[in-house]
Write a protein that holds these residues in place. Sequence first.
Motif, PDB file in Angstrom:
ATOM      1  N   UNK A  98      88.371  36.897  46.795  1.00 18.63           N
ATOM      2  CA  UNK A  98      87.672  35.717  46.290  1.00 18.63           C
ATOM      3  C   UNK A  98      86.160  35.916  46.387  1.00 18.63           C
ATOM      4  N   UNK A  99      85.451  35.283  45.472  1.00 17.93           N
ATOM      5  CA  UNK A  99      83.988  35.259  45.559  1.00 17.93           C
ATOM      6  C   UNK A  99      83.573  33.999  46.294  1.00 17.93           C
ATOM      7  N   UNK A 100      82.888  34.197  47.406  1.00 16.02           N
ATOM      8  CA  UNK A 100      82.550  33.077  48.281  1.00 16.02           C
ATOM      9  C   UNK A 100      81.041  32.966  48.413  1.00 16.02           C
ATOM     10  N   UNK A 101      80.533  31.759  48.215  1.00 21.49           N
ATOM     11  CA  UNK A 101      79.132  31.469  48.526  1.00 21.49           C
ATOM     12  C   UNK A 101      79.103  30.785  49.877  1.00 21.49           C
ATOM     13  N   UNK A 102      78.321  31.318  50.797  1.00 23.30           N
ATOM     14  CA  UNK A 102      78.219  30.732  52.142  1.00 23.30           C
ATOM     15  C   UNK A 102      76.782  30.255  52.328  1.00 23.30           C
ATOM     16  N   UNK A 103      76.580  28.937  52.301  1.00 22.71           N
ATOM     17  CA  UNK A 103      75.224  28.381  52.431  1.00 22.71           C
ATOM     18  C   UNK A 103      75.059  27.786  53.821  1.00 22.71           C
ATOM     19  N   UNK A 104      73.986  28.181  54.498  1.00 22.19           N
ATOM     20  CA  UNK A 104      73.752  27.670  55.854  1.00 22.19           C
ATOM     21  C   UNK A 104      72.253  27.599  56.096  1.00 22.19           C
ATOM     22  N   UNK A 105      71.853  26.715  56.977  1.00 23.34           N
ATOM     23  CA  UNK A 105      70.421  26.542  57.236  1.00 23.34           C
ATOM     24  C   UNK A 105      69.907  27.538  58.268  1.00 23.34           C
ATOM     25  N   UNK A 106      70.806  28.291  58.905  1.00 22.18           N
ATOM     26  CA  UNK A 106      70.347  29.349  59.805  1.00 22.18           C
ATOM     27  C   UNK A 106      71.436  30.405  59.918  1.00 22.18           C
ATOM     28  N   UNK A 107      71.028  31.650  60.120  1.00 16.09           N
ATOM     29  CA  UNK A 107      71.985  32.752  60.279  1.00 16.09           C
ATOM     30  C   UNK A 107      71.286  33.895  60.994  1.00 16.09           C
ATOM     31  N   UNK A 108      71.963  34.433  61.994  1.00 16.26           N
ATOM     32  CA  UNK A 108      71.485  35.638  62.696  1.00 16.26           C
ATOM     33  C   UNK A 108      71.538  36.809  61.710  1.00 16.26           C
ATOM     34  N   UNK A 109      70.565  37.681  61.580  1.00 24.21           N
ATOM     35  CA  UNK A 109      69.367  37.806  62.422  1.00 24.21           C
ATOM     36  C   UNK A 109      68.135  37.097  61.855  1.00 24.21           C
ATOM     37  N   UNK A 110      68.285  36.277  60.824  1.00 21.96           N
ATOM     38  CA  UNK A 110      67.110  35.727  60.141  1.00 21.96           C
ATOM     39  C   UNK A 110      66.511  34.515  60.862  1.00 21.96           C
ATOM     40  N   UNK A 111      67.366  33.630  61.356  1.00 18.89           N
ATOM     41  CA  UNK A 111      66.868  32.393  61.959  1.00 18.89           C
ATOM     42  C   UNK A 111      67.961  31.819  62.834  1.00 18.89           C
ATOM     43  N   UNK A 112      67.564  31.307  64.024  1.00 19.53           N
ATOM     44  CA  UNK A 112      68.589  30.757  64.919  1.00 19.53           C
ATOM     45  C   UNK A 112      68.022  29.666  65.807  1.00 19.53           C
ATOM     46  N   UNK A 113      68.716  28.517  65.837  1.00 19.74           N
ATOM     47  CA  UNK A 113      68.447  27.544  66.903  1.00 19.74           C
ATOM     48  C   UNK A 113      69.701  27.307  67.734  1.00 19.74           C
TER      49      UNK A 113
ATOM     50  N   UNK B 270      81.498  31.797  41.501  1.00 18.57           N
ATOM     51  CA  UNK B 270      82.177  31.670  42.796  1.00 18.57           C
ATOM     52  C   UNK B 270      83.541  30.984  42.697  1.00 18.57           C
ATOM     53  N   UNK B 271      84.458  31.430  43.554  1.00 14.67           N
ATOM     54  CA  UNK B 271      85.727  30.711  43.720  1.00 14.67           C
ATOM     55  C   UNK B 271      85.578  29.607  44.759  1.00 14.67           C
ATOM     56  N   UNK B 272      84.717  29.885  45.739  1.00 19.33           N
ATOM     57  CA  UNK B 272      84.511  28.909  46.817  1.00 19.33           C
ATOM     58  C   UNK B 272      83.015  28.777  47.089  1.00 19.33           C
ATOM     59  N   UNK B 273      82.549  27.546  47.172  1.00 28.90           N
ATOM     60  CA  UNK B 273      81.183  27.297  47.634  1.00 28.90           C
ATOM     61  C   UNK B 273      81.313  26.583  48.977  1.00 28.90           C
ATOM     62  N   UNK B 274      80.891  27.286  50.017  1.00 30.76           N
ATOM     63  CA  UNK B 274      81.092  26.818  51.399  1.00 30.76           C
ATOM     64  C   UNK B 274      79.745  26.415  51.985  1.00 30.76           C
ATOM     65  N   UNK B 275      79.552  25.116  52.184  1.00 30.99           N
ATOM     66  CA  UNK B 275      78.321  24.621  52.798  1.00 30.99           C
ATOM     67  C   UNK B 275      78.560  24.287  54.258  1.00 30.99           C
TER      68      UNK B 275
END
Length: 435
Positions: free
Chosen positions: A1-16, A133-138
């Motif tokens: 499947x083609x998956x879009x994973x959208x998140x406001x932070x992700x290691x190693x770019x940004x983390x709280x 995308x097959x799935x857009x995951x927010x």
Amino acid sequence: MDVIFAASEAVPFAKTGGLADVAGALPRALQAQGHCVSLFLPCYRCARQAGVELEDIGIDLRIPIGPRMVEGRVLRSKLPDSNVAAYLIDQPEYFDRVGLYGEGGSDYDDNVARFIFFARGVIETIRALGLRPDVVHGNDWQSGLIPAYLRTLHADDPAFAGAGTLITVHNLAYQGLFWHWDMGLTGLDAGLFNWRQLEFHGKLCFLKAGLVFADVLSTVSPTYAREILSPEYGQGLDGLFRDRQADLYGILNGIDPDAWRPANEPMIARQYDTATVVEGKALCKARLQELAGLDRRPEVPLFAQVGRLDPQKGWDLLAEVADRLLDHDVQLVVLGAGHPKYQAMLEDLARRHPGRCTVFLTFDDAMAHRIEAGADLFLMPSLYEPCGLSQLYSLAHGTIPIVRSTGGLADTVVDATPRALSEGTATGFTFVRPS
Ligand code: ADP
């Protein structure tokens, strides 16, 4: 499947917090299972400084924020040691800042515009790249508008014709609540501002937008998925979760073994595994005592707590018992950043117990690893806990978690009852009543 994973932070770019660990690890794990995952996140200042290459791929974003047309770019990168493409939505006025969501304990006052830009920027980037995308995951409120846009403004958009949408709640306490007039900035029909859709007690609620419009909802442990159906844990959205219970899944987070396994961690004093845990952990403990300015005494139980300085994490419970605990021959190391009230509480505690208690009031990833490896016992007395990763890191390091039995903590730590001990299943200590 083609998956879009959208998140406001992700290691190693940004983390709280834990979302960043999951967003850095889950796309790689899905990709390893044969799916094609693309990660999307905002291009914060810290993402530019993460030491990962970013390439401008020539996409011009033009996003209406109310009457204003705001321009941006898209930078491409990769999650390290993987083929997962990471797309960073670049808008320096919004994202080139010290914090991710705020500074000095206050949220940025234009978060509404920043995360409208992010949500619409993700959608425009998918279109510009020709992805299907097959799935857009927010994830969480910062991605909440994505399903709302897809089911309204993009309802007939061929790019999303086959796309199912999923929103994962990592922490229901953060809902993305804004002034009702901000509805005009979203570009969505004002008619959506009603109690069944985007309105929440007179405010615009980004998380609710996601929970209403996504096809499927998930949260990060089975117990939290049950708890949020009740007023006690539902943060005012329990009625909505009860309505959507058939579409709500509780799926326990896992940990990234590349990043959080003591055999792999370069920053700890000695790498170890189950065969070498006794010597390895002893060295890690000695090094931690040295770093914390505590006596290097192997026989003293070393307690630790690491986490955001937020009431959620049970700092008030620690405050109640810490003096009594530290009257015994024990040591305590704390690593935390956040609320000034808890900083002051912890500083006072360390002052009252010199040589026994040390606090580090900063965000320091390497130190978090050293503490997980060096401590004997890890405290996590959370008032609520959607999943919690730190107790999983403790288990992976042979460090005994002491947790309140709630949410994911209840799903991951087996209390040392006589029966669990005799069956060999005990993994820590749990308590229920937050007293
Ligand atoms: P939450 O997501 O609610 O903050 P989790 O237990 O799921 O809680 O995840 C917390 C993550 O953030 C862990 O990786 C932990 O090591 C890290 N962390 C929290 N506070 C700090 C800090 N002050 N310095 C370094 N890492 C921290």
